[in-house]
Design an enzyme around this catalytic site. Structure first.
Site, mmCIF file in Angstrom:
data_model
loop_
_atom_site.group_PDB
_atom_site.id
_atom_site.type_symbol
_atom_site.label_atom_id
_atom_site.label_comp_id
_atom_site.label_asym_id
_atom_site.label_seq_id
_atom_site.Cartn_x
_atom_site.Cartn_y
_atom_site.Cartn_z
ATOM 1 N N LYS A 214 35.871 -8.584 -31.107
ATOM 2 C CA LYS A 214 36.302 -9.563 -32.115
ATOM 3 C C LYS A 214 36.998 -10.753 -31.453
ATOM 4 O O LYS A 214 36.712 -11.906 -31.762
ATOM 5 C CB LYS A 214 37.265 -8.892 -33.106
ATOM 6 C CG LYS A 214 38.010 -9.875 -33.987
ATOM 7 C CD LYS A 214 38.903 -9.189 -34.979
ATOM 8 C CE LYS A 214 40.304 -8.916 -34.515
ATOM 9 N NZ LYS A 214 41.219 -10.069 -34.486
ATOM 10 N N ASN A 215 37.908 -10.465 -30.535
ATOM 11 C CA ASN A 215 38.710 -11.547 -29.969
ATOM 12 C C ASN A 215 37.926 -12.421 -28.990
ATOM 13 O O ASN A 215 38.421 -13.444 -28.526
ATOM 14 C CB ASN A 215 39.978 -10.989 -29.311
ATOM 15 C CG ASN A 215 40.955 -10.479 -30.356
ATOM 16 O OD1 ASN A 215 40.751 -10.661 -31.549
ATOM 17 N ND2 ASN A 215 42.020 -9.815 -29.905
ATOM 18 N N CYS B 182 47.374 -11.458 -39.542
ATOM 19 C CA CYS B 182 48.222 -10.276 -39.686
ATOM 20 C C CYS B 182 49.695 -10.668 -39.635
ATOM 21 O O CYS B 182 50.087 -11.573 -38.899
ATOM 22 C CB CYS B 182 47.935 -9.284 -38.565
ATOM 23 S SG CYS B 182 46.457 -8.312 -38.830
ATOM 24 N N ARG C 74 54.521 -16.308 -36.166
ATOM 25 C CA ARG C 74 53.447 -16.610 -35.213
ATOM 26 C C ARG C 74 53.272 -18.121 -35.164
ATOM 27 O O ARG C 74 52.345 -18.683 -35.749
ATOM 28 C CB ARG C 74 52.142 -15.905 -35.613
ATOM 29 C CG ARG C 74 52.252 -14.402 -35.518
ATOM 30 C CD ARG C 74 50.965 -13.707 -35.887
ATOM 31 N NE ARG C 74 49.984 -13.700 -34.810
ATOM 32 C CZ ARG C 74 48.838 -13.033 -34.866
ATOM 33 N NH1 ARG C 74 48.532 -12.346 -35.938
ATOM 34 N NH2 ARG C 74 47.998 -13.053 -33.853
ATOM 35 N N ASP D 87 47.860 -4.833 -29.055
ATOM 36 C CA ASP D 87 46.923 -4.387 -30.093
ATOM 37 C C ASP D 87 46.642 -2.883 -30.024
ATOM 38 O O ASP D 87 46.104 -2.312 -30.973
ATOM 39 C CB ASP D 87 45.589 -5.144 -29.959
ATOM 40 C CG ASP D 87 45.713 -6.582 -30.436
ATOM 41 O OD1 ASP D 87 46.734 -6.918 -31.045
ATOM 42 O OD2 ASP D 87 44.776 -7.364 -30.193
ATOM 43 N N ARG E 236 38.707 -6.360 -41.053
ATOM 44 C CA ARG E 236 38.782 -7.602 -40.291
ATOM 45 C C ARG E 236 38.415 -7.365 -38.831
ATOM 46 O O ARG E 236 37.992 -8.292 -38.139
ATOM 47 C CB ARG E 236 40.195 -8.194 -40.367
ATOM 48 C CG ARG E 236 40.541 -8.683 -41.780
ATOM 49 C CD ARG E 236 41.783 -9.547 -41.780
ATOM 50 N NE ARG E 236 41.861 -10.272 -40.551
ATOM 51 C CZ ARG E 236 42.943 -10.338 -39.770
ATOM 52 N NH1 ARG E 236 44.050 -9.731 -40.141
ATOM 53 N NH2 ARG E 236 42.919 -11.014 -38.656
#
Ligand code: UD1
Length: 418
Positions: free
Chosen positions: A22-23, A116, A121, A305, A397
């Site tokens: 995903k990242n 999230c 952030r 993570d 997600r």
């Protein structure tokens, strides 16, 4: 509303190919707008965040179509440089479009990103990097209005190695004239993947994987084909699941070197792990022991993570384990949910201490964020009775099919409508 229901106590056994990262894929999809041509992104996972990227690209005037595992993005018809607020709020990574749109259009207009809830952030480093390149950014009224027709290469020093700020700087620098040097850059494997993608497009970027990335901007870019790396956090989740439930699981399609700290932690806890190139095999009997303090840190440190899923795996371990969360201010929202299942976790600020308990009991729990959701599933696999994880939209997600994958490995788990 959909939920994931798990009956604990089944061992996991079998082989699984891990989804694309995903990242990696999110910044790569943003980067597609740079070239004004057609890009084929192979091994593109089916995730809600990828859908959101698709919606942003379509809004910008790009054509996006899925062909099996591939996503095709044609940015030749791009005719907008704004992103509506509802799309920005859906995920944090929407902010990576800022650098890309600016490089392509010389202007961009978008609001602050969502994502999230892991504590504050900020995006100050993203904006600092773009301003260093010569962008003018007006932040009034919750909207970022950016102009940067004549971006110029420069030195950008990041005060901390932010993944997103590094990516934004790389993308914007591709559209700047001259040389940009990004110092104290993030070193994550996903940054290296983004560099490989940009190189295939014709960009001159080097240094990703080290703390200094250099971009020679202003090159003519073209469409290309790129296959994303495997998702190391999804792999970490499945390894933690197998460690907690016991069994024999082989993961394919992910580079074990991207998981060295996670593998070392699980080995210390008592799992047997053998790995080579793109294969990791874990065997264990589900009886784990506490390990040395786990301190999250930017890559190559222990990934923030994977903190929640490792914690979940160690809930029934013999002894105690201390976790220190150094990357995000508030990334322990899973702790109170895990406590509902009988976990003994003491929390103080950035430190959480897990004292192993003999058994966990199934409960109705709530995914408060993406990795919290995964951690609750890992806990459910080793709990007595039924665990129902609610609010699984967070899980979707980042995991293409968490319940399906674990079911294929022998877990009694399914998605249900409640
Ligand atoms: C990325 C990952 C996310 C992972 C995180 C840390 C993606 C899509 N997401 O998020 O899964 O948890 O890296 O490995 O790749 N910070 C600032 N100012 C900024 C930017 C960041 O203070 O302008 C701080 C953040 O608040 C945080 C730390 O820097 O405390 C790290 O954040 P960052 O590396 O930017 O994470 P993301 O790119 O958001």
């Amino acid at each position: 509303m959909r939920a994931i229901t798990v009956e604990g106590g089944r061992r996991l056994r079998g082989e699984l190919t891990v989804q694309g990262a995903k990242n990696s894929v999110l910044p790569i999809l943003a980067a597609c707008v740079l070239c004004g041509g057609v890009c084929r992104i192979r091994r593109c996972p089916r995730l809600d965040d990828v859908e959101t990227c698709g919606a942003i690209l379509r809004h910008l005037g790009c054509r996006v179509c899925r062909q099996g595992e591939d996503l095709l993005v044609d940015s030749s018809g791009m005719d907008r440089w704004d992103i509506p607020d509802d799309l920005m709020r859906r995920m944090r990574s929407s902010v990576i479009f800022l650098g890309a749109i600016l490089a392509r259009c010389g202007r961009a207009e978008l609001s602050y990103p969502g994502g999230c809830e892991l504590g504050p952030r900020p995006i100050d480093l993203h904006l600092l990097a773009l301003r260093r390149l010569g962008a003018e950014i007006d932040e009034s009224g919750g909207t970022l209005r950016c102009r940067g027709e004549g971006l110029r290469g420069t030195e950008i020093v990041l005060s901390l190695p932010s993944v997103g700020a590094t990516e934004n700087a790389m993308l914007a620098a591709c559209g700047a004239r001259g040389t940009t040097v990004i110092c104290n850059a993030a070193r994550e494997p996903e940054i290296v993947d983004l560099q490989r993608f940009l190189q295939k497009m014709g960009a001159e970027v080097r240094g990703a994987g080290t703390s200094t990335i250099t971009v020679e901007g202003g090159r003519r870019l073209r469409g290309c084909c790129h296959r994303c790396i495997g998702d190391r956090i999804v792999a970490a989740t499945y390894l933690c699941a197998a460690a907690a439930a016991g069994g024999d699981v082989c993961l394919k399609g992910v580079d074990y070197r991207h998981l060295s700290t996670v593998i070392a932690a699980l080995q210390q806890a008592g799992c047997r792990i053998v790995s080579r190139d793109r294969m990791i095999r874990l065997t264990g009997d589900g009886a784990l022991r506490g390990i040395c303090p786990v301190r999250t840190a930017p890559y190559p440190g222990f990934p923030t993570d994977a903190q929640a899923v490792l914690m979940a795996a160690l809930l029934r371990s013999e002894g105690t384990t201390m976790f220190v969360e150094n990357v995000f201010q508030s990334r322990y929202r899973h702790v109170s949910e895990l406590a509902r299942m009988g976990a003994d976790i003491r929390l103080e600020g950035r430190v959480a201490v897990v004292c192993g308990v003999p058994r966990l009991r199934g409960a109705a729990v709530r995914a408060t964020d993406l990795r919290c959701g995964a951690a609750l599933v890992v806990a459910g696999l080793q709990a007595e009775g039924t665990t129902r994880v609610e609010e699984i939209r967070h899980i979707k997600r980042g995991y293409g099919d968490l319940a399906g994958d674990l079911a294929r490995l022998g877990a009694e788990i399914r998605e249900t409508e409640i």
